[in-house]
Design an enzyme around this catalytic site. Sequence first.
Site, PDB file in Angstrom:
ATOM      1  N   HIS A  17      -4.835   5.186 -49.397  1.00  0.00           N
ATOM      2  CA  HIS A  17      -5.238   6.601 -49.477  1.00  0.00           C
ATOM      3  C   HIS A  17      -4.642   7.304 -50.691  1.00  0.00           C
ATOM      4  O   HIS A  17      -5.065   8.402 -51.030  1.00  0.00           O
ATOM      5  CB  HIS A  17      -4.818   7.336 -48.201  1.00  0.00           C
ATOM      6  N   ASP A  77      -3.257  12.690 -57.300  1.00  0.00           N
ATOM      7  CA  ASP A  77      -3.677  12.694 -55.894  1.00  0.00           C
ATOM      8  C   ASP A  77      -4.663  11.558 -55.682  1.00  0.00           C
ATOM      9  O   ASP A  77      -5.500  11.310 -56.560  1.00  0.00           O
ATOM     10  CB  ASP A  77      -4.373  14.027 -55.568  1.00  0.00           C
TER      11      ASP A  77
HETATM   12  P1  ADQ Z   1      -2.804  14.426 -48.179  1.00  0.00           P
HETATM   13  O1  ADQ Z   1      -1.855  14.258 -49.308  1.00  0.00           O
HETATM   14  O2  ADQ Z   1      -2.240  14.958 -46.922  1.00  0.00           O
HETATM   15  O3  ADQ Z   1      -3.579  13.048 -47.866  1.00  0.00           O
HETATM   16  P2  ADQ Z   1      -5.331  16.088 -48.688  1.00  0.00           P
HETATM   17  O4  ADQ Z   1      -6.457  15.157 -48.921  1.00  0.00           O
HETATM   18  O5  ADQ Z   1      -5.257  17.214 -49.651  1.00  0.00           O
HETATM   19  O6  ADQ Z   1      -3.944  15.411 -48.765  1.00  0.00           O
HETATM   20  O7  ADQ Z   1      -5.418  16.758 -47.223  1.00  0.00           O
HETATM   21  C1  ADQ Z   1      -5.690  16.063 -46.089  1.00  0.00           C
HETATM   22  C2  ADQ Z   1      -6.026  17.037 -44.940  1.00  0.00           C
HETATM   23  O8  ADQ Z   1      -4.915  17.879 -44.638  1.00  0.00           O
HETATM   24  C3  ADQ Z   1      -7.196  17.971 -45.253  1.00  0.00           C
HETATM   25  O9  ADQ Z   1      -8.082  17.945 -44.168  1.00  0.00           O
HETATM   26  C4  ADQ Z   1      -6.566  19.355 -45.405  1.00  0.00           C
HETATM   27  O10 ADQ Z   1      -7.372  20.408 -44.955  1.00  0.00           O
HETATM   28  C5  ADQ Z   1      -5.325  19.244 -44.552  1.00  0.00           C
HETATM   29  N1  ADQ Z   1      -4.265  20.136 -45.109  1.00  0.00           N
HETATM   30  C6  ADQ Z   1      -3.630  19.996 -46.275  1.00  0.00           C
HETATM   31  N2  ADQ Z   1      -2.740  20.993 -46.445  1.00  0.00           N
HETATM   32  C7  ADQ Z   1      -2.831  21.779 -45.355  1.00  0.00           C
HETATM   33  C8  ADQ Z   1      -2.184  22.993 -44.936  1.00  0.00           C
HETATM   34  N3  ADQ Z   1      -1.256  23.560 -45.700  1.00  0.00           N
HETATM   35  N4  ADQ Z   1      -2.522  23.531 -43.745  1.00  0.00           N
HETATM   36  C9  ADQ Z   1      -3.471  22.942 -42.982  1.00  0.00           C
HETATM   37  N5  ADQ Z   1      -4.126  21.807 -43.303  1.00  0.00           N
HETATM   38  C10 ADQ Z   1      -3.807  21.227 -44.482  1.00  0.00           C
HETATM   39  C11 ADQ Z   1      -3.631  11.716 -48.396  1.00  0.00           C
HETATM   40  C12 ADQ Z   1      -3.761  11.590 -49.917  1.00  0.00           C
HETATM   41  C13 ADQ Z   1      -4.983  12.346 -50.416  1.00  0.00           C
HETATM   42  C14 ADQ Z   1      -6.245  11.864 -49.690  1.00  0.00           C
HETATM   43  C15 ADQ Z   1      -6.036  11.874 -48.171  1.00  0.00           C
HETATM   44  C16 ADQ Z   1      -7.195  11.212 -47.438  1.00  0.00           C
HETATM   45  O11 ADQ Z   1      -2.575  12.076 -50.550  1.00  0.00           O
HETATM   46  O12 ADQ Z   1      -5.133  12.170 -51.820  1.00  0.00           O
HETATM   47  O13 ADQ Z   1      -7.317  12.722 -50.009  1.00  0.00           O
HETATM   48  O14 ADQ Z   1      -4.845  11.166 -47.820  1.00  0.00           O
HETATM   49  O15 ADQ Z   1      -7.414   9.913 -47.897  1.00  0.00           O
END
Ligand code: ADQ
Length: 472
Positions: free
Chosen positions: A160, A368
Amino acid sequence: MSRLVVVSNRVADPRKTAAGGLAVALAEVLNNTGGLWFGWSGKVIETEAGGRAGEGQIHRHRAGSVKLLTVDLSREDHAAYYLGYANGVLWPVFHYRLDLADFDAGYIHGYRRVNQLFAKLLAPLLKPDDLIWVHDYHLVPLASELRALGCQQRIGFFLHIPLPPPMILAAIPGHDWLMRGLCAYNLVGFQSQTDHAHFCHYIEHEARAQAIGEGRWRVFNRTVQAGAFPIGIDVDEFTALAQARESREMFARMKRDYSVRNLMVGVDRLDYSKGLPQRMRAFRELLHKHPETHQRATLIQIASPSREDVSAYTDILHELESLCGSINGNYGDLEWMPVRYIHRTVARARLPGLYRASRVALVTPLRDGMNLVAKEFIAAQDPEDPGVLVLSRFAGAAEQLSEALLVNPYDTEGTASAIQMALQMPLEERRTRHQALLATCRQYDVHWWCNSFLGALREAQAQESGTPWLRL
Ligand code: ADQ
């Protein structure tokens, strides 16, 4: 159809909204095949000296027809496997931050131990024709541990987070062991073409792999297939969430409170990879260079607490707090605070309303894997009056979302100019860009991701059949 077995560090109950689109998409396939989802329970338990938590102890739950199986971790294993190796070594290095990696603490032994424990507990539960899908950097060596126990099933792995270039990977002591472990899978999936290319360069140059066509390689005496499978969101689920009461209330409140202002939004976990201080500096530059934005633009930055027991995270927290404080102190007045910084998680059900009320989203990570916030923002917009996405070129999402305003988050002035351009973008251009972005999010949604990965995993096995597994 083969039963699907999903293995990931954490297991989500797909019936809960907080679980998100990924859990929902996986649950659909798990449901159809009567599958199981295996991982850590999230619980850390104290053990007698020498004892190991979780040995033989599996917690069993059901979510519809999906079996959720979890194990606890001992404090020692949690410290070495989760906080130590996964989040203190692999996370920073895979996000190109060698300076933050702690190589010397011997965490790798705990990482290997927990992967062995998972393999030992999972192996007896597997059926010969199961399809196993392992997720993320916590579990790179799981396939080779399962193979060592005699498992011959088809095993796929999805990373991921980004995979850095070979010269960065090679700085990890034991990188060859790690990459050999990755090659024990039948199929390895990456978020972007860039990550996939890094994998190919690594195995070609460091392990003398031979390309045998269609993303397949002969390496370490076996065949591995690799490719880019950019993850998407469930656009329909997210649109439906936007129509729910909580989201509509959020939208109405934001529209009322910011009726005379343009709202900008940032939603992230508080992580150094997300580029939050750089974003704040770009916003400060915008206020400095464009006084006409004073009183007119407000940035709501949600930065949810994350891994607070890893020290690099407390540093980023302090830096961000200090930047927000100084921006508000220098530019704010009694009627207007330029930044609203919220160090809390916002309920998933309220996010679409917040996105929809915002004129601009700032998604500017330094690195990311994908970034799903970018796609959620697009899905939540009103197509008749959509907001503008300012997106880092270093997010995996940038490969797909080329109609966003792409920025280099290290370039403070450049990012500030892009934000200004987003604030001033005419309606017609906003609509055209949004239409193209939404079409991409729809075409490559989470169901496409799930089906294309699992389709390729089934194919990978067909091609591999007849090739006996050679132990590492
Ligand atoms: P994350 O680094 O957690 O995931 P991201 O893809 O931005 O990053 O977010 C994942 C989920 O978390 C989204 O549904 C988002 O809405 C939710 N989220 C993020 N911040 C939040 C907040 N402050 N409050 C509420 N909800 C929040 C990892 C990788 C990413 C990749 C995902 C999925 O780092 O690059 O996109 O996995 O593969």
